[in-house]
Design an enzyme around this catalytic site. Structure first.
Site, mmCIF file in Angstrom:
data_model
loop_
_atom_site.group_PDB
_atom_site.id
_atom_site.type_symbol
_atom_site.label_atom_id
_atom_site.label_comp_id
_atom_site.label_asym_id
_atom_site.label_seq_id
_atom_site.Cartn_x
_atom_site.Cartn_y
_atom_site.Cartn_z
ATOM 1 N N GLU A 93 69.475 53.840 78.307
ATOM 2 C CA GLU A 93 68.710 53.654 79.540
ATOM 3 C C GLU A 93 69.623 53.789 80.760
ATOM 4 O O GLU A 93 69.293 54.479 81.730
ATOM 5 C CB GLU A 93 68.083 52.265 79.491
HETATM 6 O O1 LIG Z 1 59.687 56.604 88.295
HETATM 7 C C1 LIG Z 1 60.061 55.625 88.896
HETATM 8 N N1 LIG Z 1 60.732 55.756 90.042
HETATM 9 C C2 LIG Z 1 61.172 54.690 90.738
HETATM 10 N N2 LIG Z 1 60.985 53.439 90.334
HETATM 11 C C3 LIG Z 1 60.322 53.219 89.202
HETATM 12 C C4 LIG Z 1 59.843 54.284 88.447
HETATM 13 N N3 LIG Z 1 59.272 53.784 87.383
HETATM 14 C C5 LIG Z 1 59.380 52.445 87.477
HETATM 15 N N4 LIG Z 1 60.001 52.077 88.572
HETATM 16 C C6 LIG Z 1 60.343 50.705 89.001
HETATM 17 O O2 LIG Z 1 60.778 49.958 87.865
HETATM 18 C C7 LIG Z 1 60.533 48.571 88.092
HETATM 19 C C8 LIG Z 1 59.808 47.966 86.928
HETATM 20 O O3 LIG Z 1 60.597 47.978 85.768
HETATM 21 P P1 LIG Z 1 60.010 48.378 84.357
HETATM 22 O O4 LIG Z 1 58.541 48.142 84.297
HETATM 23 O O5 LIG Z 1 60.451 49.770 84.080
HETATM 24 O O6 LIG Z 1 60.692 47.307 83.416
HETATM 25 P P2 LIG Z 1 61.846 47.486 82.303
HETATM 26 O O7 LIG Z 1 62.758 48.565 82.784
HETATM 27 O O8 LIG Z 1 62.506 46.156 82.238
HETATM 28 O O9 LIG Z 1 61.134 47.849 81.026
HETATM 29 C C9 LIG Z 1 59.722 48.502 89.378
HETATM 30 O O10 LIG Z 1 60.600 48.173 90.424
HETATM 31 C C10 LIG Z 1 59.204 49.907 89.555
HETATM 32 O O11 LIG Z 1 58.986 50.176 90.917
HETATM 33 CA CA LIG Z 2 62.598 50.601 83.766
#
Ligand SMILES: O=c1[nH]cnc2c1ncn2[C@@H]1O[C@H](COP(=O)(O)OP(=O)(O)O)[C@@H](O)[C@H]1O
Ligand SMILES: [Ca+2]
Length: 406
Positions: free
Chosen positions: A150
């Site tokens: 990641e």
């Molecule tokens: O394509 C993207 N571009 C920019 N920010 C993103 C994108 N996809 C998700 N985010 C951001 O990722 C964050 C949410 O994290 P996520 O749901 O991915 O949790 P995780 O990474 O812990 O699984 C939020 O701040 C959201 O705005």
């Molecule tokens: Ca994420």
């Protein structure tokens, strides 16, 4: 092609000639199954010559909330959200390229936190949706991504988009990603000392675009913004009893509300009688981060690109512009945290968690990673109109493994 079909070639410069455009344009579809939402990225690439890196010509991006993990007990319903997004790709990719366009879904921390059984049920429903689509479904097309990937793939994305992976004199930048359930830090160490002082499992060699990068990377599960809220409330990984109330000095005094995360309902509220404000809040949050993260010395002297919740909370509080992002120092988050936490009634209309979130970001940066107050953070959502997400790096990696790019 016969000469007759090629007659128009002399009227066009080679790069816009329809025949060439056809030959070297290709697509890739990457799903990001995050803990708070599911997103589709449909990339268009052009490879102008084998010796150059492919160029990203465009991106179509769409998202749905909540994330797959909210459907832990209804995997079919979860997969339906993926189907809705995939239908967009059917419209976006020209039909003659469907069979050559790979589709992949990688889940991150939300699914890592579910039981193996529930996560697998969701993933196999998604796989079925893919199999029924007209696209190329590679092996391992649906799965949970390794935390170290990641960070690395987000690092590839940002450094590709900022032009650091081609040509001589590469000056790469480090990245900070703050998700809902996990957070990542990734950079290319410049000093021998850093490599020597770093535990082996924080270093990963990665091959991309004919270069090998030995990167410092780590994903901290349970240290995403939303998981940190639960940890601060003392509710992370707890068997929640109905009616149980979690309280914090980081919340408005009179607040009592409920919150759903990862399919669990939590009731939370402010310290009715006790203290509220930045000081007590910082002490609470400190317990969540202090001594829990590895602190590489080298980052004290560097600047980092930061996105996701770092970006969102900075725009929520007007530290940066939503469209253009901006440059901040670590201390700016602390200043804003104090302002919000010590005047919670004034920020009533914003999220009740705004004080806790800003305080957590401050503590994570300073006490967690060990950044200095004056460390520079470049907050970006997009570079050259492409989202700064691990998904682009992941798509390059996918195309490389399929032999579709170099
Ligand atoms: O394509 C993207 N571009 C920019 N920010 C993103 C994108 N996809 C998700 N985010 C951001 O990722 C964050 C949410 O994290 P996520 O749901 O991915 O949790 P995780 O990474 O812990 O699984 C939020 O701040 C959201 O705005
Ligand atoms: Ca994420």
């Amino acid at each position: 092609h016969s000469n007759r079909e090629m007659w128009f070639q002399e009227f066009f410069p080679p790069n816009v000639c329809p025949i060439n455009a056809k030959a070297n344009t290709f697509y890739g579809i990457m799903f990001d199954a995050g803990s708070t939402g599911t997103r589709i990225h449909i990339y268009t690439f052009v490879q102008k010559s084998p010796e150059n890196l492919p160029e990203v010509e465009g991106e179509i991006f769409e998202s749905v909330k909540p994330g797959l993990s909210a459907y832990a007990d209804q995997p079919e319903k979860g997969a339906e959200t993926v189907k809705t997004l995939l239908d967009m790709a059917v419209d976006a990719v020209p039909p003659h390229l469907w069979k050559k366009t790979p589709v992949v879904l990688k889940a991150t921390a939300g699914l890592r936190l579910l039981s193996e059984e529930k996560a697998q049920a969701l993933l196999s429903e998604v796989k079925e949706v893919f199999e029924e689509s007209p696209f190329l479904v590679p092996e391992d097309s649906v799965g949970i991504m390794d935390g170290s990937h990641e960070g690395i793939l987000a690092w590839i994305t940002v450094n590709f988009l900022t032009g650091q992976l081609s040509g001589q004199n590469q000056q790469t930048v480090g990245i900070l990603d703050l998700g809902g359930a996990s957070t990542q830090i990734t950079f290319l160490p410049r000093f021998e000392e850093t490599l020597k002082e770093t535990p082996e499992d924080f270093l990963t060699s990665f091959e991309m675009f004919n270069s090998t990068y030995k990167l410092y990377t780590h994903s901290y599960l349970g240290f995403g913004l939303k998981a940190a809220r639960l940890a601060t409330l003392g509710a992370l990984n707890m068997e929640v009893v109905d009616g149980q109330m979690f309280r914090s000095s980081c919340l408005p005094k009179q607040l009592e509300a409920e919150w759903h995360f990862g399919g669990v309902k939590y009731q939370y509220g402010g310290n009715k009688e006790g203290e509220t404000g930045f000081k007590p809040c910082y002490l609470e949050v400190l317990k969540v981060v202090k001594g829990k993260l590895h602190q590489p010395d080298e980052i004290r002297e560097s600047s980092f690109y930061a996105f996701s919740y770092y970006y969102d909370r900075a725009t929520d509080t007007n530290l940066i512009d939503y469209e253009h992002g901006g440059v901040l120092e670590v201390r700016d988050f602390e200043r804003k945290a104090k302002e919000v936490c010590d005047n919670m009634e004034r920020y009533n209309s914003a999220s009740p968690f705004l004080c806790m979130d800003l305080t957590y970001i401050t503590a994570l940066l300073k006490e967690g990673f060990g950044f200095r107050d004056n460390t520079v953070l470049k907050l970006t959502k997009k570079v050259n109109n492409i989202e700064t997400s691990w998904t682009l790096g992941a798509t390059f990696y996918l195309l490389q493994s399929l032999g579709m790019t170099y």
